[in-house]
Design an enzyme around this catalytic site. Structure first.
Site, PDB file in Angstrom:
ATOM      1  CE  LYS A  51      -0.298  -0.476   5.032  1.00  0.00           C
ATOM      2  NZ  LYS A  51      -1.125  -0.935   6.149  1.00  0.00           N
ATOM      3  CE1 TYR A  89      10.123  32.017  -0.551  1.00  0.00           C
ATOM      4  CE2 TYR A  89      10.503  29.645  -0.380  1.00  0.00           C
ATOM      5  CZ  TYR A  89      10.079  30.747  -1.110  1.00  0.00           C
ATOM      6  OH  TYR A  89       9.616  30.580  -2.383  1.00  0.00           O
TER       7      TYR A  89
HETATM    8  C1  LIG Z   1      -0.304  -1.754   6.863  1.00  0.00           C
HETATM    9  C2  LIG Z   1      -0.782  -3.055   7.355  1.00  0.00           C
HETATM   10  C3  LIG Z   1       0.114  -4.133   7.463  1.00  0.00           C
HETATM   11  C4  LIG Z   1       1.614  -3.986   7.310  1.00  0.00           C
HETATM   12  O1  LIG Z   1       2.067  -3.355   8.511  1.00  0.00           O
HETATM   13  P1  LIG Z   1       3.585  -3.167   8.916  1.00  0.00           P
HETATM   14  O2  LIG Z   1       3.542  -2.778  10.343  1.00  0.00           O
HETATM   15  O3  LIG Z   1       4.160  -2.115   8.052  1.00  0.00           O
HETATM   16  O4  LIG Z   1       4.247  -4.482   8.712  1.00  0.00           O
HETATM   17  C5  LIG Z   1      -0.419  -5.369   7.795  1.00  0.00           C
HETATM   18  N1  LIG Z   1      -1.745  -5.522   8.035  1.00  0.00           N
HETATM   19  C6  LIG Z   1      -2.623  -4.504   7.980  1.00  0.00           C
HETATM   20  C7  LIG Z   1      -4.055  -4.750   8.261  1.00  0.00           C
HETATM   21  C8  LIG Z   1      -2.168  -3.236   7.657  1.00  0.00           C
HETATM   22  O5  LIG Z   1      -3.035  -2.214   7.611  1.00  0.00           O
END
Ligand SMILES: *Cc1c(COP(=O)(O)O)cnc(C)c1O
Length: 385
Positions: A51, A278
Site C-alpha cells: 500500500k 525564506y
Molecule cells: C499496513 C498493514 C500491514 C503492514 O504493517 P507493517 O507494520 O508495516 O508491517 C499489515 N496488516 C494490515 C491490516 C495493515 O493495515
C-alpha cells in the site's frame, strides 16, 4: 519459481537525468524475504503490504520483483491501488485492507480483488450491491479499528451465508506487538488467543478452506512462532524498523531497500552575517558555502528536518540549513571543498562509507519511518540498482 531478473528502470540514464530519485536495492528486498521465510513456520506464505506505493518504494517495481521470487499475493489499502497492480500485470491474490465505497464495489469484481469485510453493516452494504465478491473477514481482537468484534462469531457466520459473498479468509491485526512492556505482551497474547478461538469456532461450525492471517512486521519479528497461512509484512520487509531501537525478539538482519538521493543544483558563497532562504531564516556565522539541492517538501522531505538533520555529500555530513522549500533545500558545504554542481547528495542511504538510516531520518522529523517513507516519492523517479 526463482529468477534473477529484476523489474524496473535499471538504466544509468534515468539516474543521470533525475533531479532527485529513489534507488531500490532489490537484492536486499529478496534477502529480507528469505530472512522471514527462515524464521517462520514451514509453509507460511507472504502477503506483503504494498500500500501507499509500497511505503514510497513504488508498488509496481516492488510487486513485480517479489513475484519473480515466488511471492505472488499482496495487500493494498484501497481498491485503486489494487486496480493499478492488476493493470501492471500482477496476477496473484490482492486483498484490499480497508473500506471500498459502494460506488467502487464493481471494480473489486472487474479486477478480481478481495475485499475486507470491516464489520457487519459493511457486509450488508456489499450484499445489497448484488455483485459477486471474494472477501476476507476482518476480526477485531482488541485494537478497536476494523473488523467484526471477536465475540460476535454469530455475525461472522451470518456474513458467511450471504449469497454473493465468498469468504476466502479471516484475519486480525495486532496493535502492540512492537512493545515488550509486560502488559503489552500480555495484550498481544490475548489478541492471539481471541483470534484462535474465533478460528476454532468457525472450523467447528464446518467452515474450511479459508486463509488465516494475523501478523504484520512486528508480529513476525516478535511472535514468529504463530502458525497461520499468511503473514502481512510491511515496514520490516523494506528493511526498516518503525523506530530506532525498537524491540526485535529475533536474530535478523534487515537490509534497507530504499535510498533517497538528489543533486547539487548550484553553490552560493555567503559572507559572515548574510542570510539565506525564506524568512532569511539562516544566517551565516562565518564565511560559508551553501549548496542548493534539487529536492524539497513536495518530494516528501519533512519541512521540520531543517536545522536538525544532515545529508551526505562525498561521504561527509552536510547540515540542512534555512527553511526547506517546495522544490529545493539548502545545505552547508563550507567544509566539503570537493562539492560541485550536479554532484549526488544522499538523504537516506550510503555515501562512501557513511550511512543515514531511514530510522534516523524519521527521528529527525519527529515521527516513524512508516510515515516518512510512505510520503516520499510522489514526484521522484524510482531506479532499481
Ligand atoms: C499496513 C498493514 C500491514 C503492514 O504493517 P507493517 O507494520 O508495516 O508491517 C499489515 N496488516 C494490515 C491490516 C495493515 O493495515
Amino acid at each position: 519459481m526463482t529468477t534473477d531478473h529484476v523489474w524496473g528502470n535499471t538504466g544509468k540514464r534515468e539516474q543521470e537525468e533525475s533531479r532527485a530519485w529513489i534507488e531500490l536495492n532489490i537484492g536486499h528486498l529478496k534477502q529480507n524475504i528469505e530472512s522471514f521465510q527462515s524464521m517462520l513456520p514451514h509453509g507460511c506464505k507472504m502477503m506483503p503490504a504494498v500500500k501507499a506505493e509500497a511505503y514510497g518504494h513504488g508498488a509496481v517495481p516492488i510487486a513485480r520483483n517479489l513475484q519473480s521470487v515466488g511471492v505472488t499475493d499482496f495487500c493494498v489499502a484501497s481498491v485503486e491501488e489494487g486496480v493499478e497492480l492488476r493493470k501492471e500485470g500482477i496476477s496473484g491474490k490482492i486483498l484490499v485492507l480497508s473500506y471500498t465505497p459502494r460506488g467502487a464495489v464493481y471494480k473489486l469484481s472487474d479486477y478480481n480483488l478481495i475485499q475486507t469485510v470491516v464489520d457487519k453493516e459493511y457486509a450488508n452494504m456489499l450484499m445489497e450491491t448484488g455483485i459477486k465478491l471474494k472477501v476476507h473477514i476482518g476480526v477485531d481482537t482488541g485494537m478497536h479499528r476494523l473488523g467484526v468484534w471477536w465475540e460476535d462469531t454469530e455475525d461472522i457466520l451470518e456474513i458467511w451465508e450471504k449469497e454473493n459473498l465468498t469468504v476466502c479468509g479471516v484475519f486480525s491485526h495486532l496493535c502492540v506487538a512492537d512493545s515488550k512492556r509486560t502488559e503489552d505482551m500480555k495484550f498481544t497474547r490475548t489478541q492471539i488467543d481471541r483470534f484462535n478461538q474465533v478460528i476454532e469456532t468457525l472450523r467447528r461450525a464446518g467452515k474450511k478452506d479459508f486463509a488465516v492471517h494475523l501478523q504484520s512486521s512486528y508480529g513476525i519479528l516478535n511472535y514468529s512462532q504463530c502458525n497461520y497461512d499468511y503473514v502481512r509484512p510491511g515496514i520490516a520487509m523494506y528493511g526498516v524498523l518503525s523506530k530506532k531501537g525498537d524491540w526485535v525478539d529475533t536474530e535478523i538482519s534487515l537490509k534497507p531497500v530504499l535510498s533517497l538521493k538528489s543533486r547539487i543544483e548550484c553553490i552560493r558563497d555567503l559572507k559572515a552575517g548574510e542570510g539565506a532562504g525564506y524568512g532569511l531564516d539562516y544566517t551565516a556565522e562565518r564565511d560559508s558555502r551553501l549548496a542548493v539541492l534539487s529536492i524539497g517538501y513536495a518530494d516528501g522531505i519533512p519541512r521540520n528536518l531543517s536545522k536538525k538533520a544532515f545529508v551526505l555529500c562525498h561521504g561527509k555530513k552536510a547540515k540542512i540549513v534555512g527553511r526547506i522549500c517546495m522544490d529545493q533545500m539548502l545545505i552547508d558545504i563550507t567544509d566539503i571543498k570537493e562539492a560541485l554542481p550536479d554532484d549526488e547528495v544522499v538523504l537516506i542511504g550510503k555515501s562512501n562509507n557513511t550511512q543515514i538510516y531511514a530510522e534516523q531520518f524519521a527521528e529527525w522529523a519527529g515521527t516513524i519511518t512508516n510515515e516518512v517513507l510512505s510520503r516520499i516519492g510522489g514526484r521522484l523517479e524510482r531506479i532499481v540498482v
